[in-house]
Motif scaffolding. Structure first.
Motif, PDB file in Angstrom:
ATOM      1  N   PRO A 222      -2.977   9.675   3.738  1.00  0.00           N
ATOM      2  CA  PRO A 222      -1.691  10.653   4.143  1.00  0.00           C
ATOM      3  C   PRO A 222      -1.021  10.615   5.693  1.00  0.00           C
ATOM      4  N   GLU A 223      -1.893  10.357   6.306  1.00  0.00           N
ATOM      5  CA  GLU A 223      -1.388  10.221   7.540  1.00  0.00           C
ATOM      6  C   GLU A 223      -0.809   8.852   7.938  1.00  0.00           C
ATOM      7  N   LYS A 224      -1.221   7.686   7.203  1.00  0.00           N
ATOM      8  CA  LYS A 224      -0.637   6.383   7.504  1.00  0.00           C
ATOM      9  C   LYS A 224       0.814   6.511   6.608  1.00  0.00           C
ATOM     10  N   LEU A 225       0.690   7.213   5.545  1.00  0.00           N
ATOM     11  CA  LEU A 225       1.886   7.066   4.727  1.00  0.00           C
ATOM     12  C   LEU A 225       3.110   8.191   5.492  1.00  0.00           C
ATOM     13  N   LEU A 226       2.734   9.312   6.049  1.00  0.00           N
ATOM     14  CA  LEU A 226       3.351   9.997   7.056  1.00  0.00           C
ATOM     15  C   LEU A 226       4.146   9.143   8.187  1.00  0.00           C
ATOM     16  N   ALA A 227       3.299   8.380   8.773  1.00  0.00           N
ATOM     17  CA  ALA A 227       4.075   7.677  10.103  1.00  0.00           C
ATOM     18  C   ALA A 227       4.908   6.382   9.201  1.00  0.00           C
ATOM     19  N   HIS A 228       4.374   6.167   8.229  1.00  0.00           N
ATOM     20  CA  HIS A 228       5.219   5.003   7.466  1.00  0.00           C
ATOM     21  C   HIS A 228       6.718   5.419   7.059  1.00  0.00           C
ATOM     22  N   ILE A 229       6.692   6.655   6.570  1.00  0.00           N
ATOM     23  CA  ILE A 229       8.060   7.075   6.012  1.00  0.00           C
ATOM     24  C   ILE A 229       8.766   7.764   7.389  1.00  0.00           C
ATOM     25  N   LYS A 230       8.179   8.403   8.240  1.00  0.00           N
ATOM     26  CA  LYS A 230       8.825   8.522   9.568  1.00  0.00           C
ATOM     27  C   LYS A 230       9.510   7.094  10.085  1.00  0.00           C
ATOM     28  N   ASN A 231       8.851   6.304   9.946  1.00  0.00           N
ATOM     29  CA  ASN A 231       9.383   4.901  10.731  1.00  0.00           C
ATOM     30  C   ASN A 231      10.527   4.480   9.977  1.00  0.00           C
TER      31      ASN A 231
ATOM     32  N   ILE B 295       8.120  12.991   2.316  1.00  0.00           N
ATOM     33  CA  ILE B 295       9.340  13.069   2.489  1.00  0.00           C
ATOM     34  C   ILE B 295       9.856  14.553   3.025  1.00  0.00           C
ATOM     35  N   GLN B 296       9.634  15.687   2.069  1.00  0.00           N
ATOM     36  CA  GLN B 296       9.846  16.706   2.537  1.00  0.00           C
ATOM     37  C   GLN B 296       9.320  17.128   3.921  1.00  0.00           C
ATOM     38  N   GLU B 297       8.118  16.808   4.227  1.00  0.00           N
ATOM     39  CA  GLU B 297       7.802  17.075   5.579  1.00  0.00           C
ATOM     40  C   GLU B 297       8.526  16.412   6.700  1.00  0.00           C
ATOM     41  N   VAL B 298       8.839  15.153   6.583  1.00  0.00           N
ATOM     42  CA  VAL B 298       9.751  14.376   7.174  1.00  0.00           C
ATOM     43  C   VAL B 298      11.165  15.023   7.597  1.00  0.00           C
ATOM     44  N   ILE B 299      11.813  15.320   6.612  1.00  0.00           N
ATOM     45  CA  ILE B 299      13.148  15.997   6.659  1.00  0.00           C
ATOM     46  C   ILE B 299      13.300  17.226   6.735  1.00  0.00           C
ATOM     47  N   GLY B 300      12.236  17.894   6.758  1.00  0.00           N
ATOM     48  CA  GLY B 300      11.988  19.429   7.095  1.00  0.00           C
ATOM     49  C   GLY B 300      12.976  20.262   6.021  1.00  0.00           C
ATOM     50  N   ILE B 301      12.711  19.755   4.519  1.00  0.00           N
ATOM     51  CA  ILE B 301      13.485  20.576   3.740  1.00  0.00           C
ATOM     52  C   ILE B 301      12.501  20.651   2.444  1.00  0.00           C
ATOM     53  N   LYS B 302      12.326  21.749   2.102  1.00  0.00           N
ATOM     54  CA  LYS B 302      11.411  22.173   0.959  1.00  0.00           C
ATOM     55  C   LYS B 302      12.192  22.358  -0.541  1.00  0.00           C
ATOM     56  N   LEU B 303      11.989  21.463  -1.176  1.00  0.00           N
ATOM     57  CA  LEU B 303      12.825  21.692  -2.591  1.00  0.00           C
ATOM     58  C   LEU B 303      11.761  21.816  -3.809  1.00  0.00           C
ATOM     59  N   LEU B 304      10.453  21.042  -3.632  1.00  0.00           N
ATOM     60  CA  LEU B 304       9.448  21.240  -4.781  1.00  0.00           C
ATOM     61  C   LEU B 304       8.448  22.338  -4.239  1.00  0.00           C
TER      62      LEU B 304
ATOM     63  N   TRP C 161       0.816  -1.291   0.049  1.00  0.00           N
ATOM     64  CA  TRP C 161       0.109   0.076   0.062  1.00  0.00           C
ATOM     65  C   TRP C 161       0.846   1.141  -0.053  1.00  0.00           C
ATOM     66  N   PRO C 162       2.066   1.307   0.575  1.00  0.00           N
ATOM     67  CA  PRO C 162       2.660   2.607   0.722  1.00  0.00           C
ATOM     68  C   PRO C 162       3.586   2.874  -0.621  1.00  0.00           C
ATOM     69  N   SER C 163       3.734   1.849  -1.395  1.00  0.00           N
ATOM     70  CA  SER C 163       4.520   2.019  -2.447  1.00  0.00           C
ATOM     71  C   SER C 163       4.104   2.836  -3.581  1.00  0.00           C
ATOM     72  N   SER C 164       4.846   3.727  -4.142  1.00  0.00           N
ATOM     73  CA  SER C 164       4.275   4.441  -5.213  1.00  0.00           C
ATOM     74  C   SER C 164       4.600   3.578  -6.523  1.00  0.00           C
TER      75      SER C 164
END
Length: 222
Positions: free
Chosen positions: A202-211, A165-174, A10-13
């Motif tokens: 989006p919330e599940k994906l955010l938690a997944h990427i944070k992990n 990913i940008q939200e997790v690492i705190g860097i805005k590029l796009l 499910w989280p896989s692009s």
């Protein structure tokens, strides 16, 4: 019609790419969710080389690797084409698909790194985004023109996954200030009904990427 099954996660692009293409084509299929921590015997059987998702199984015959699967879908179900008619235009579309595949490691590098290494990776990613915007997208609404095609689908991870990913690492590029036309494409892409209706929570994906990020950081500090 021969039986069609999609093994995904499910989280896989990469899984989502295949889902979008099948739905845009109007092709019916059965979706099988895989647990990548405990891969099924069928997944290992169907993709013994890489042991990864997605795998599309058509009439008992497996096809692995998302970009290969997208080409297979386009050739097998020509209705509602996702590549241009003219051979030259198809070649250009494939060029930009391969460009994204080749530059993928830069995006992963900015995600897994920190400090000076991350700053360097971020500059490389921004340079890739600008080339994609100026040379690939140009003034078009979508890479496919007025409607999305396989190039849009191949870059479909940018509007949702890279944003997270940008939200997790705190860097805005796009952003609208750095890549205004590509940023507009992001918003246009997310509003396409098939895309909008087939995105992970989006919330599940955010938690997944944070992990994932936390595990990468822990590995580097061990």
């Amino acid at each position: 019609m021969e039986e069609l099954k999609l093994h995904g996660f499910w989280p896989s692009s990469y899984s989502s790419r295949v889902t979008w293409a099948l739905k845009l084509k109007g092709v019916e299929y059965e979706y099988i969710e895989e647990n990548l921590s405990n891969k099924s015997e069928l997944l290992l059987k169907y993709n013994p080389v890489h042991k990864k998702i997605p795998v599309l199984v058509h009439g008992g015959k497996p096809i692995a690797e998302s970009l290969v699967i997208l080409e297979y879908i386009e050739e097998t179900w020509p209705k509602n084409p996702l590549l241009p008619t003219h051979a030259y235009d198809r070649a250009i579309a494939r060029f930009w698909i391969q460009y994204g595949a080749a530059k993928g490691p830069f995006f992963f590098s900015v995600f897994r790194s920190s400090g000076e290494e991350q700053e360097k990776a971020a500059k490389e990613v921004l340079a890739v985004l600008k080339v994609l915007e100026e040379q690939g997208l140009g003034d078009k609404k979508f890479f496919g023109g007025d409607t999305i095609n396989l190039v849009d689908i191949a870059y479909g991870w940018l509007p949702h996954w890279f944003e997270t990913i940008q939200e997790v690492i705190g860097i805005k590029l796009l952003e609208s200030t750095t890549c205004p036309r590509l940023y507009a494409w992001v918003n246009n892409f997310k509003e396409v009904p098939v895309i909008k209706e087939n995105l992970p929570d989006p919330e599940k994906l955010l938690a997944h990427i944070k992990n994932i990020r936390e595990k990468l950081v822990a590995e580097k500090t061990d």
